[in-house]
Structure formats: structure tokens, C-alpha cells
Design a protein around this motif. Structure first.
Motif, PDB file in Angstrom:
ATOM      1  N   SER A  88      10.917 -14.507  -6.798  1.00  0.00           N
ATOM      2  CA  SER A  88       9.976 -13.483  -7.260  1.00  0.00           C
ATOM      3  C   SER A  88       8.963 -13.204  -6.167  1.00  0.00           C
ATOM      4  CB  SER A  88       9.245 -13.926  -8.537  1.00  0.00           C
ATOM      5  OG  SER A  88      10.140 -14.140  -9.604  1.00  0.00           O
ATOM      6  N   LEU A  89       8.337 -12.039  -6.274  1.00  0.00           N
ATOM      7  CA  LEU A  89       7.338 -11.635  -5.293  1.00  0.00           C
ATOM      8  C   LEU A  89       6.100 -11.115  -6.015  1.00  0.00           C
ATOM      9  CD1 LEU A  89       6.517 -10.966  -2.328  1.00  0.00           C
ATOM     10  CD2 LEU A  89       7.606  -8.720  -2.673  1.00  0.00           C
ATOM     11  N   ALA A  90       4.944 -11.604  -5.594  1.00  0.00           N
ATOM     12  CA  ALA A  90       3.664 -11.102  -6.099  1.00  0.00           C
ATOM     13  C   ALA A  90       3.004 -10.285  -4.998  1.00  0.00           C
ATOM     14  CB  ALA A  90       2.756 -12.260  -6.495  1.00  0.00           C
ATOM     15  N   ILE A  91       2.508  -9.106  -5.369  1.00  0.00           N
ATOM     16  CA  ILE A  91       1.811  -8.234  -4.418  1.00  0.00           C
ATOM     17  C   ILE A  91       0.464  -7.863  -5.030  1.00  0.00           C
ATOM     18  CG2 ILE A  91       1.891  -6.122  -3.061  1.00  0.00           C
ATOM     19  CD1 ILE A  91       4.939  -6.092  -3.550  1.00  0.00           C
ATOM     20  N   LEU A  92      -0.615  -8.198  -4.337  1.00  0.00           N
ATOM     21  CA  LEU A  92      -1.972  -7.898  -4.794  1.00  0.00           C
ATOM     22  C   LEU A  92      -2.594  -6.971  -3.768  1.00  0.00           C
ATOM     23  CD1 LEU A  92      -3.041 -11.531  -5.779  1.00  0.00           C
ATOM     24  CD2 LEU A  92      -1.946  -9.807  -7.222  1.00  0.00           C
ATOM     25  N   ALA A  93      -2.878  -5.738  -4.177  1.00  0.00           N
ATOM     26  CA  ALA A  93      -3.304  -4.718  -3.210  1.00  0.00           C
ATOM     27  C   ALA A  93      -4.573  -4.010  -3.652  1.00  0.00           C
ATOM     28  CB  ALA A  93      -2.188  -3.690  -3.003  1.00  0.00           C
ATOM     29  N   THR A  94      -5.415  -3.718  -2.682  1.00  0.00           N
ATOM     30  CA  THR A  94      -6.540  -2.794  -2.821  1.00  0.00           C
ATOM     31  C   THR A  94      -6.368  -1.751  -1.715  1.00  0.00           C
ATOM     32  OG1 THR A  94      -8.067  -3.880  -1.274  1.00  0.00           O
ATOM     33  CG2 THR A  94      -7.962  -4.775  -3.521  1.00  0.00           C
ATOM     34  N   PRO A  95      -7.171  -0.713  -1.681  1.00  0.00           N
ATOM     35  CA  PRO A  95      -7.041   0.254  -0.584  1.00  0.00           C
ATOM     36  C   PRO A  95      -7.256  -0.366   0.795  1.00  0.00           C
ATOM     37  CG  PRO A  95      -8.233   1.251  -2.403  1.00  0.00           C
ATOM     38  CD  PRO A  95      -8.067  -0.205  -2.746  1.00  0.00           C
ATOM     39  N   GLU A  96      -7.944  -1.517   0.844  1.00  0.00           N
ATOM     40  CA  GLU A  96      -8.224  -2.140   2.135  1.00  0.00           C
ATOM     41  C   GLU A  96      -7.325  -3.328   2.463  1.00  0.00           C
ATOM     42  OE1 GLU A  96     -11.384   0.203   0.642  1.00  0.00           O
ATOM     43  OE2 GLU A  96     -10.703  -1.705  -0.236  1.00  0.00           O
TER      44      GLU A  96
END
Length: 372
Positions: A88-96
Motif C-alpha cells: 500500500s501507499l500513503a500520500i499526504l500532500a499540501t500545495p507546498e
């Protein structure tokens, strides 16, 4: 090969502090088989579209959305990254920023958009990591094995580790121990074994006392009992029985899995026992609103949360008051996720489990530090 990189419980608590106008949390199944990753990349594209549509409905500035989209496009195009995956893959993103974590456990698609990250699936992965050290101990050999969830087991090099009993006490074990069971010979051999165990303890202690991995003993009963009585290093109560000399690292890792399963089951059983005990002292609850207030003021000692439940809404930063949301959007967030993050930052022990493991099959269960 599996490639796993997980945050610590403290890092998860710190990630819970992130506040922004657009925090996207995406979890998706992947595969360690590089020839099959294309499906995962396509799936990510669909999940990103779902997240972006929520941000557009919220009215987020198009330039902020473009920054997010650019990061996801770069990640999708990184073929080297996609060829080194786990389950599995977790991706945590904000614009920066954009952070990824590859996990051994298998998750379904999850998309959450809010002003903070959705971290409960990560917490589940660190609750029961299936990692350990195995001390394979016999008179003729000693090995320290490192076991991970999906990476191959490997032997750890320990400075000054004795090779065997003879390397510690010399040929005295052969010359002076009759092997006939006579009292004098048996007692003398026992003293040699004690010296052997104390030497192993002295070289292992600096290594294992800094580790958060549990220690599993693999040894015949006499040496196992001696190690437990003489060593300052705590080991799990269950052991891998028998002489480990002829077991490979992989075989020892397989034998460790039921020991770890029993260890994790014991942790949940201990929670239930203490939960019932604290109920008579008004120090346990399954009420989400009570839990939110306790988490806000550092009042949670132990917390079980259901990995699958989704309760949207808001938790006041100052009072801990809960406002339950009615639908999924880019404004509300997972209340239980927020409770877990606040509890982690106050030093609580938090475990993400299945609903059947929670008292009364509730969304969460709390043991508090003081009466509610």
C-alpha cells in the motif's frame, strides 16, 4: 522485494499538527511487482481527480490546486519510485509539500480532503508492525536476527558477540563437564552457561535497549530460562522452542509470526482488562465527545480506535467540543483521527484495531488519566 518506510508514532502526532487550506490524504493498494504498477498509477490519477473535485467545490484558489496537481503529476511520472513499492501507499500532500509512505499492510482506496491529514491508516500500520529481534541461542552458536514485516530477515552484526560457549569459557566446558548428570559436573557446567549468558547480555544490551522492537528468544528451555533469569533485556513471554542452530533466518522469521500475533493479542486483552477495571473508577469511556475533550486536555492514557470507522465533523481546538458533520467534503475531517493525533502528542498509547477488538464494538474506547 518489498520497500517499506513508515513514520514513528511521534511523527504521526506531529503530522496531525499540520494545518493548511488544502490537505489531501490518499491511500491506495500497490504491488511490489514492478510489471504490475501501471494499474496503481492509473488508480492514483483517479483518486487525485476525486480530491481535486472536492477542492473545486470548496472554491479553493485555482493556483493552489495547480500546485497540488503538479506535485501529483511529478509523482505519477516517477517510474523509479513506482518500481519500488510494497502493498500500500500513503500520500499526504499540501500545495507546498508531498510525503509518501510505503506500507506492508494492504489497504483499500481512501481519499480525504480537509485542512489536516487523515492519519488513521498510518497509525494502524505502526500499531502492529510485525517487527522484532530474535536471539537464536544455543551452546554452539548465537545469532541476533532482525525481522521486518515483509523484508527478508537478516542477521545483525553485534560487536564482541561470542561465537559459542567455548569462546567464553574455553575448553573447560569439555574437560570438566562429565555429561553424566553427576551433581558436581552439572553445577560446574551451569556456572559456565551463566558466564556465557552474562557475556551475551553485556554486548546485546547497548544494541537492544535503544530498539523499540520486541525480543523473541529462540532456544532450548534450559538456556531460555537462564537468559530470562540473568539478562536485563526484556523478552516476550512466548519463545521459539528447541535448538535453533539448524534453522535459517527465514525459518526463524516464520516461527516468530505466531509469537508476535500472541503478543499483539495480549496487548488488546490487557486493554480490555484495564478498561473494565477503570470503569468502576469513572476512568473509561466509549463516548466520542468525552474522548475529544480528554484528548484536548491531555487526559487520555490509552486509546483504541476502529481503523474502518469514519465519523466526519470538527473538534474545537480550545475546548474539545465536537460538532458532528453530516457529509464528506473538503472542510470537515475525521473526528476519531483528530482525537488519536491529540492523544499521541500528549503521550498516550494509541492502537488502531478492528471494531471487534473494541469494548462494545464502538468506534473508540478510552482509558483516562483521571475520572471523567
Amino acid at each position: 522485494m518489498y520497500y517499506v518506510d513508515m513514520p514513528s508514532a511521534k511523527e504521526i502526532g506531529d503530522l496531525n499538527l499540520v494545518r493548511t487550506d488544502a490537505a489531501i490524504s490518499i491511500y491506495l493498494p500497490t504491488t511490489p511487482l514492478s510489471r504490475e504498477v501501471e494499474a496503481s498509477r492509473i488508480n492514483l490519477g483517479n483518486l487525485v481527480k476525486k480530491a481535486v473535485s472536492q477542492l473545486e467545490a470548496k472554491g479553493l484558489d485555482k493556483r493552489r490546486i495547480a500546485l497540488l496537481q503538479e506535485q501529483f503529476d511529478d509523482l505519477t511520472a516517477d517510474l523509479d519510485f513506482w518500481s519500488h513499492q510494497a502493498n500500500s501507499l500513503a500520500i499526504l500532500a499540501t500545495p507546498e509539500t508531498l510525503h509518501t509512505y510505503r506500507m506492508a499492510n494492504k489497504l483499500k482506496d481512501i481519499v480525504e480532503v480537509s485542512d489536516r491529514f487523515h492519519l488513521k491508516p498510518l497509525l494502524r500500520a505502526v500499531t502492529f508492525p510485525h517487527t522484532a529481534h530474535i536471539l537464536a541461542l544455543s551452546e554452539n552458536a548465537v545469532r541476533l536476527i532482525e525481522v521486518s514485516a515483509d523484508l527478508p530477515a537478516r542477521e545483525v552484526s553485534v560487536a564482541d558477540m561470542p561465537e559459542d560457549l567455548t569462546s567464553v569459557v574455553g575448553d573447560a566446558t569439555i574437560k570438566n563437564y562429565t555429561g553424566t548428570g553427576h551433581r558436581h559436573g552439572a553445577q560446574e557446567h551451569g556456572s559456565y552457561l551463566a558466564r556465557y549468558v552474562r557475556r551475551i547480555n553485556s554486548v546485546l544490551r547497548p544494541v537492544l535497549m535503544r530498539s523499540d522492537r520486541p525480543l523473541i528468544l529462540a532456544s532450548a528451555k534450559p538456556l531460555e530460562a537462564l537468559f530470562r533469569s540473568l539478562s536485563a533485556i526484556p523478552a516476550l513471554p512466548d519463545a521459539i522452542a528447541g535448538n535453533p542452530e539448524h534453522l535459517s533466518n527465514a525459518e526463524l522469521a516464520s516461527a516468530a509470526r505466531p509469537v508476535l500475533d500472541a503478543h499483539y493479542a495480549g496487548q488488546i486483552k490487557d486493554f480490555h482488562r484495564l478498561f473494565d477495571e477503570r470503569a468502576g473508577q469513572n476512568r473509561s469511556t466509549t463516548d466520542i465527545s468525552d474522548a475529544a475533550r480528554l484528548a484536548t486536555f491531555g487526559g487520555i492514557d490509552r486509546l483504541l480506535i476502529d481503523i474502518d470507522s469514519v465519523v466526519d465533523g470538527f473538534v474545537d481546538d480550545e475546548t474539545g467540543e465536537v460538532d458532528f458533520g453530516s457529509h464528506e467534503d473538503a472542510t470537515s475531517y475525521g473526528i476519531i483521527d483528530e482525537i488519536a493525533g491529540r492523544a499521541l502528542r500528549s503521550g498516550a498509547k494509541v492502537m488502531a484495531v478492528r471494531k471487534d477488538d473494541i469494548p462494545g464494538r464502538h468506534d473508540l474506547a478510552v482509558i483516562s488519566r483521571y475520572p471523567i
